[in-house]
Scaffold this motif. Structure first.
Motif, short mmCIF file in Angstrom:
data_model
loop_
_atom_site.label_atom_id
_atom_site.label_comp_id
_atom_site.label_asym_id
_atom_site.label_seq_id
_atom_site.Cartn_x
_atom_site.Cartn_y
_atom_site.Cartn_z
N LEU A 224 9.40 5.49 -3.29
CA LEU A 224 8.36 4.48 -3.11
C LEU A 224 8.38 4.04 -1.66
CD1 LEU A 224 6.23 2.53 -4.34
CD2 LEU A 224 8.12 1.00 -4.90
N GLU A 225 7.27 4.26 -0.98
CA GLU A 225 7.19 3.90 0.44
C GLU A 225 7.16 2.39 0.63
OE1 GLU A 225 3.69 5.84 1.82
OE2 GLU A 225 4.61 7.85 1.81
N SER B 201 12.31 9.80 -7.49
CA SER B 201 11.06 9.24 -7.01
C SER B 201 11.29 8.53 -5.69
CB SER B 201 10.46 8.28 -8.03
OG SER B 201 11.23 7.11 -8.13
N ASN C 169 0.82 -1.22 0.00
CA ASN C 169 0.00 0.00 0.00
C ASN C 169 0.86 1.26 0.00
OD1 ASN C 169 -2.54 -1.43 0.19
ND2 ASN C 169 -1.91 -1.96 2.26
N GLY C 170 2.15 1.11 -0.27
CA GLY C 170 3.06 2.26 -0.24
C GLY C 170 2.78 3.26 -1.34
N ASP C 171 2.88 4.53 -1.00
CA ASP C 171 2.70 5.58 -2.01
C ASP C 171 3.94 5.70 -2.89
OD1 ASP C 171 0.16 6.52 -1.72
OD2 ASP C 171 0.69 8.05 -0.23
N THR D 227 5.86 8.47 -5.22
CA THR D 227 5.91 9.89 -5.53
C THR D 227 7.04 10.16 -6.50
OG1 THR D 227 5.32 10.22 -3.22
CG2 THR D 227 5.85 12.18 -4.49
#
Lengths: 260, 260
Positions: B50-51, B48, A125-127, A129
């Motif tokens: 990414l979590e 970028s 579920n990581g965003d 960016t």
């Protein structure tokens, strides 16, 4: 009731065992990874044939599918999300048909030998960016010149001069000409020297006072020293801030701004 | 000396064990597949973040690298072939840096938990052949009209008429107008009906005799029957033959002809 295992990994399974694991994995919306020797036949808008060889096959819970050879970053065959999977044992081995009914498109993977089947329960579920490029920082300044300084009015962008392209030329609130050089990473001495080259060209063309402005998220000590010596200015601005401005501008995801 | 195993698969290894297997796999030019929880930071032309989340990571022997989320056919992060890998255990877990020195581009994968490491020896020498689309079949006929019939001279392509676009209109060796409809798969009755619609439009516009030619690799019995009733003609031509003609034309791989 026992909860299903988070992962099932089979080493060199027989075709029947592999089929069962793959079918279960797809049914349970798991990520299925298969390594084995296969052929791949694709038929849709075009058609393709991949001869026998050992590959990595990935089926994702959203119905996307990838066949990767042991080289190149791009898959040799793939299907987008929403595909339907059909698995059976045929005379050619384990045959997995990945198809999209509407598009009349199908990818048929025929596995004769299987090294591994991994059924993985990946929770993600990581965003993600994506931050701006230098070109996008330029775009953000052109869209909202006040982020450079109040009253700034951009006149030209990417003006070709002998040493290269000047990112932005404009006039400040007092109608003084300004040459703007943009860096998306910490600016060093070299960046200042680049700005100087542009300033030298502009000074030749124009007898008026010209301001040199270096835009970057940060600047090195060496860079800052040279900047001061030359009488230029530093304006801190990050790609992230520019991303936010571009989001306001277009109301579309930032990914859409990137050139292919 | 013992030959190294063709595959090493570790289930939920500790970071030290995972690191050893990954380093060995990369050194031996194997395909390395990792499933685990990670963050990914990319920095290059853009940047970028990414979590944390569970993903599938693939390193190939040619130095290409992919990070796949459990959705979408495209990787969330990737690096092309020729990348350099550096693996170490840091405070954030197992940190794998994939970078290209020249491009100043790097992707940093920080793994905190690992579900699987698979080191696979994939041997793949199979040929990949891509066959033409309908548009390319059209292109092949325009390039070498003799494959349709000797003396054929194409005049327009994709002519917009009320029912759609006519693939090719041209004149035969006797200066008789011909409407050409192309199918890349076995043509059925529907394909003949489509040709009829175009023929009806052309007949309205032109009092001269008009030939209707259906080009396809094969035709169904029903299709053939209707074709004969209507007095049209069938010309067998396969996407494969067209691919060969286009190869002669351009001397470039067929993949280059495909639109993105």
């Amino acid at each position: 009731m026992e909860s299903p295992k988070r992962q099932i990994i089979l080493q060199t399974p027989n075709l029947e065992g592999a089929k069962k694991a793959i079918k279960t994995g797809i049914a349970r919306h798991r990520t299925v990874v298969i390594a084995g020797s296969c052929t791949v036949d694709y038929d849709g808008r075009a058609s393709s044939k991949l001869e026998e060889g050992e590959r990595l096959i990935i089926f994702k819970p959203d119905g996307s599918a990838l066949v990767h050879r042991p080289k190149d970053y791009s898959p040799v065959n793939w299907q987008p999300s929403g595909s339907i999977f059909h698995t059976r044992i045929g005379k050619d081995g384990l045959v997995i048909r990945v198809f999209r009914r509407k598009e009349r498109e199908s990818m048929v993977i025929s596995l004769t030998m299987i090294q591994m089947v991994a059924v993985l329960d990946l929770v993600d579920n990581g965003d993600f960016t994506l931050y701006a490029t230098e070109k996008e920082m330029q775009e953000a300044i052109l869209f909202k010149p006040d982020i450079l300084e109040p009253g700034f009015r951009p006149m030209t962008k990417e003006m070709a001069v002998d040493p290269g392209f000047i990112d932005i030329i404009g006039y400040d609130a007092d109608d003084i000409l300004a040459v703007v050089e943009i860096k998306r990473v910490k600016a060093n001495k070299k960046a200042v020297e680049q700005l100087k080259k542009y300033m030298d060209v502009i000074d030749l063309d124009d007898s008026r006072r010209v301001r040199g402005i270096l835009v970057a998220p940060d600047i090195t000590d060496n860079g800052s020293e040279l900047l001061n010596q030359l009488g230029y200015e530093y304006k801190p601005l990050t790609p992230q801030e520019c991303s936010e401005i571009l989001k306001q501008k277009r109301g579309t995801p930032l990914t859409a701004f990137f050139e292919p």
